[in-house]
Enzyme design. Structure first.
Site: not given
Length: 933
Positions: A600, A528, A525
């Site tokens: 999300d 990015e 997770d």
């Protein structure tokens, strides 16, 4: 005193950062095009602004077409009117041709002229197999295009297509041989621009500021922009990730919809509670676009570039009032504008002509999707966070108590020791191996989270090693970059470096990851990468990876992290099991390393609805193993929304329920007996269809064709499907329509094609090529089997997929108007790589002339490994035969069996009358024939 004040400030700052309300999507926290200088400059260019021409065209020793791009000086020019390109150095252009009709175009600064900085080219995406399929050009032909003064160069792609380099004006396009019709082109509108490296002039300021952050930009502007046109296209799709429709809406030109005046942004960002129907970029970036039209079919364009990218879809009339650019063919097309902050032009033209052809051509460049383990294709249960081992065992036992199967239980960041990855909280999870082994006894697995931010703690061995070895990304001052994320002060491993990736991979060994077992898999997770106090909640663009600026590779960072983690599971001591790694960030090539989810999302109906085009779009780019958080990550879904989400999510390729830590608990049994029953049936649907899904994952692994498909991928000539992204195909056999409104009473379903469709609940038949109105039932979302197909199932419900291994099969045969049908079944051991050496079973089923035949579809591999199974066919369901049919003959056993009326499924209340052959007891792996008498 100063130290304590700073400490208090940092603690308060971190508390604010981790508050969901702070992170909900706020438009002004992120740059728009006008606040992004390269985008603003590119958008301001007028058609025909490019003044480049191709010169010195020849065939290189490597068999490529090469040329120089130089600025053409207009006649009777005045110095103040000269275009900016005149004072630039020549650019080097290379055109290469590869098998399957793929044209590759590279444009870069000429390194022999010693530019101040070498531009970054993205490594480790293009696969070696593709490079080995290069065609060496022996010669090129020349011809005049339209009324051009000079000649253009033509190269052979395949028997149907040619590539053309137009010299003056500069343009590259692909056309059909013979009729000259264009397929796709670059610079047809003259918008190409390439900002070359140069020395800073005295007094020039290259810095850029946004919301208190300063980007030093030491190398100055390096942006590239150009137009790409898709001919014969009714719409374009692709370029994930955006929460919007499958057919991309225009972002420039007359009549642009509210909210779509910005380009589609490709810049990997941590966006909490993103809004649907927006061109705003999310967690991943794939700069690949596919077009489709009824007349011509499909084509595709891919730009391998990891810097921030902005893409305009130019609506009809976008260039009204401008001088029309000369074009030899005036036909319907969609124009697009591609803009990037840095990098080189490394572009690929895919000719199709069908949508599956374009996807196949694209994955031929970036690699085939990984074949997942069987357990990973089943149901996953996740929450931020299951509190401790007692909570884990309690949830696990409740699934058994309520007769709900599941395969994977997930642990978020709270399972670690102070958010230090590869560790366990010793109070909450004192016996991690025993916990995993107890789940494994039931055939279940566990996933733990491992993120890229490393806690800056001298007592943390991962940080100490990375710091001592110089493995962290540096800031603009060449110190270890220090940003804030979940652990507080954090640094980020430089995953672009292969040596550092190997070091990271070693951390997943059982010796290094203490408490891990062979049944433990990984979740990446925040990759990015997410930096809570960074510009736009990510890493500064002037951070350094060796000598490479972060701006040049930003969109690929999460890809390299995913790659390193996947390789880490491959290096574990248990040997030959396929890895399972879920990643939030992605890039071209991600399909080779694992699964992706849409991030999300929120518990509302709009997010349920937009999950479908988001997943479909990812599938078009080769990333087939995808899903959305069932129930929505944020918020508390009402029971009807949660039920509808499970009923739709059961058909996602990646099927996981997940929720934020501030939401109410929402395990399937917490919403009353009736809702528990409905959710159970939805999950059972997924397990029933696991053989079909696994077969589709193998098809994706071989051809790239996604598991979930837009209707137009299966029905490319049916215009009614072009704007329909509320329904989808699972493979070529099953159509599913979601329910996206609360308390809906009726739903309209378009069933494409000329053949009939069979309701998967009742077996009722509906005509294709028209829209039908159905009553909405609480038991399921509408689903239909396509006439002419055969689908494999397993109908016995177990605790997990691994416990279904030896269960018998059911074949559902849906006959078309010619009383024919076909289907396939793929089986292997469900976990190892032995299938790559021939250890699998691939059966082809065909019903024709009153006979059902099972034959081997696997190619014979001399010396290859073998896989065997004792599984049998337990039931054969026949849809579309006369009810008067009473018996059948099994050959070669010469055994007569009865055909009787029976249910389509074994579920309570689902008992329509269909024809059934019970217990033919045929081995699934053998050849046999059943003749209807």
């Amino acid at each position: 005193m100063k130290t304590s004040v700073n400490l208090i400030f940092n603690v308060v700052f971190l508390v604010l950062l981790i508050s969901p309300s702070v992170f909900s999507w706020k438009k002004d926290e992120f740059r728009n095009c006008n606040q992004t200088p390269f985008c603003k400059r590119a958008r301001s260019r007028k058609p025909g602004a490019c003044n480049l021409i191709a010169t010195d065209v020849s065939i290189s020793d490597d068999g490529d077409l090469i040329a120089k791009l130089i600025a053409k000086i207009p006649e009777n020019n005045e110095a103040q009117d000269l275009p900016t390109e005149v004072n630039s150095k020549p650019l080097l252009l290379v055109v290469s041709v590869y098998q399957d009709g793929i044209l590759r175009l590279k444009i870069d600064e000429d390194q022999s002229l010693n530019p101040p900085k070498k531009r970054f080219e993205v490594p480790d995406v293009i696969i070696d197999e593709f490079l080995s399929k290069k065609l060496y050009l022996q010669r090129l032909s020349e011809e005049k295009i339209d009324n051009d003064v000079g000649f253009s160069s033509v190269v052979y792609l395949d028997n149907d297509y040619e590539g053309v380099l137009r010299h003056d004006p500069f343009e590259v396009f692909v056309r059909e041989r013979g009729n000259g019709k264009r397929v796709l082109s670059m610079n047809s509108n003259g918008l190409f621009d390439f900002e070359q490296s140069r020395e800073k002039t005295e007094g020039e300021d290259w810095e850029e500021k946004f919301r208190g952050h300063t980007d030093t930009r030491p190398y100055g502007p390096h942006s590239i922009s150009f137009d790409v046109s898709f001919y014969g296209a009714d719409f374009v799709s692709g370029i994930p990730e955006h929460a919007t429709s499958l057919a991309l809406k225009p972002t420039s030109g007359p009549g642009v919809e509210d909210g779509f005046s910005e380009p589609y942004r490709l810049f990997n960002l941590d966006v909490f509670e993103y809004i649907p129907e927006s061109p705003f970029g999310l967690y991943g970036s794939v700069p690949f676009m596919i077009s489709h039209g009824k007349a011509r079919g499909s084509s595709g364009f891919f730009w391998l570039n990891a810097a921030e990218m902005q893409i305009d879809v130019l609506g009809s009339g976008w260039n009204a009032g401008e001088e029309k650019i000369k074009s030899p063919v005036d036909e319907k097309r969609i124009d697009t504008l591609w803009m990037s902050e840095a990098g080189v032009v490394d572009a690929f033209f895919f000719v199709g002509p069908g949508p599956k052809d374009v996807v196949r051509q694209y994955i031929g460049v970036t690699g085939r999707p990984a074949m997942p383990q069987l357990f990973a294709t089943a149901y996953h249960q996740c929450r931020w966070n299951y509190r401790d081992e007692e909570d884990v065992f309690g949830v696990d036992s409740k699934f058994d108590e309520h007769d709900i199967p599941y395969d994977v239980l997930w642990l978020d960041i709270e399972h670690t020791d102070g958010k230090r990855y590869f560790t366990w909280d010793k109070l909450l999870f004192p016996n991690p191996k025993e916990m995993q082994n107890k789940l494994a006894e039931k055939g279940r697995h566990m996933v733990t989270i491992v993120d890229p931010h490393i806690k800056r703690d001298e007592n943390y061995h991962i940080h100490k090693e990375a710091s001592n070895n110089g493995y962290y990304v540096k800031d603009a001052s060449n110190r270890d970059f220090d940003g804030w994320c979940w652990p507080g002060s954090s640094s980020y491993v430089d995953m672009v470096n292969p040596e550092i990736r190997n070091w990271w991979a070693d951390k997943f060994s059982y010796i290094n990851y203490v408490g891990s077992t062979p049944s433990l898999y990984i979740w990446n997770d925040m990759n990015e990468p997410s930096v809570f106090n960074g510009p736009e909640v990510t890493m500064p663009r002037d951070a350094l990876h060796g000598g490479i600026e972060h701006r040049e590779l930003h969109n690929a960072y999460g890809y390299y992290f995913h790659m390193a983690t996947s390789n880490g599971l491959l290096k574990r001591e248990n040997g030959n099991d396929r890895p399972f790694v879920l990643s939030r960030a992605f890039f071209p090539g991600t399909q080779r390393y694992g699964a992706v989810w849409t991030g999300d999302n929120t518990a509302d109906w709009d997010h349920l609805r937009v999950s479908v085009p988001m997943i479909l779009t990812l599938g078009l780019t080769g990333i087939s193993f995808t899903g959305a958080d069932v129930g929505g990550f944020f918020g508390n879904p009402e029971p009807d929304l949660l039920v509808r989400w499970y009923q739709l999510g059961a058909y996602y390729p990646f099927f996981r329920a997940h929720a934020h830590q501030d939401t109410r608990r929402r395990e399937p049994w917490l919403f009353g007996e009736r809702n528990t029953e409905l959710i159970r049936e939805a999950i059972h649907t997924r397990y029933m269809f696991l053989p079909y899904f696994y077969t589709l994952f193998r098809e994706a692994n071989v051809t790239g064709t996604p598991v979930l498909r837009p209707l137009w991928m299966e029905f490319p000539a049916d215009e009614e499907t072009f704007s329909n992204d509320e329904a989808f195909m699972v493979g070529n056999s099953l159509l599913v329509q979601g329910i996206y409104t609360q308390r809906a009473n009726h739903v309209s379903v378009y069933l494409p094609g000329e053949q009939s469709w069979y309701d998967m609940r009742t077996g009722a038949t509906y005509k294709g090529g028209k829209r039908h109105k159905f009553e909405v039932l609480e038991e399921s979302v509408p689903s239909f089997q396509r006439a002419g197909t055969i689908m494999p199932r397993k109908d016995r419900f177990r605790r997990s997929s691994t416990q279904m291994e030896k269960d018998p099969y059911t074949l559902v045969i849906a006959l078309n108007s010619s009383k024919e049908a076909e289907g396939e079944l793929y089986i292997d051991d469900g976990k190892s790589f032995e299938f790559e050496h021939g250890a699998y079973i691939h059966r082809h089923f065909k019903f024709s002339n009153g006979k059902l035949t099972s034959s081997n579809a696997a190619p014979y591999a001399a010396g290859g490994k073998r896989f065997s199974t004792e599984c049998i066919v337990e039931r054969i369901i026949l849809l579309g035969l006369s009810p008067a049919t009473k018996s059948a003959l099994i050959e070669p056993a010469n055994q007569k069996v009865e055909i009787e009326l029976g249910p389509l499924t074994l579920r309570p209340g689902w008992s329509p009358s269909v024809l059934t052959i019970r217990k033919p007891n045929l081995r699934i792996a053998e050849d046999w024939t059943i003749k209807i008498l």
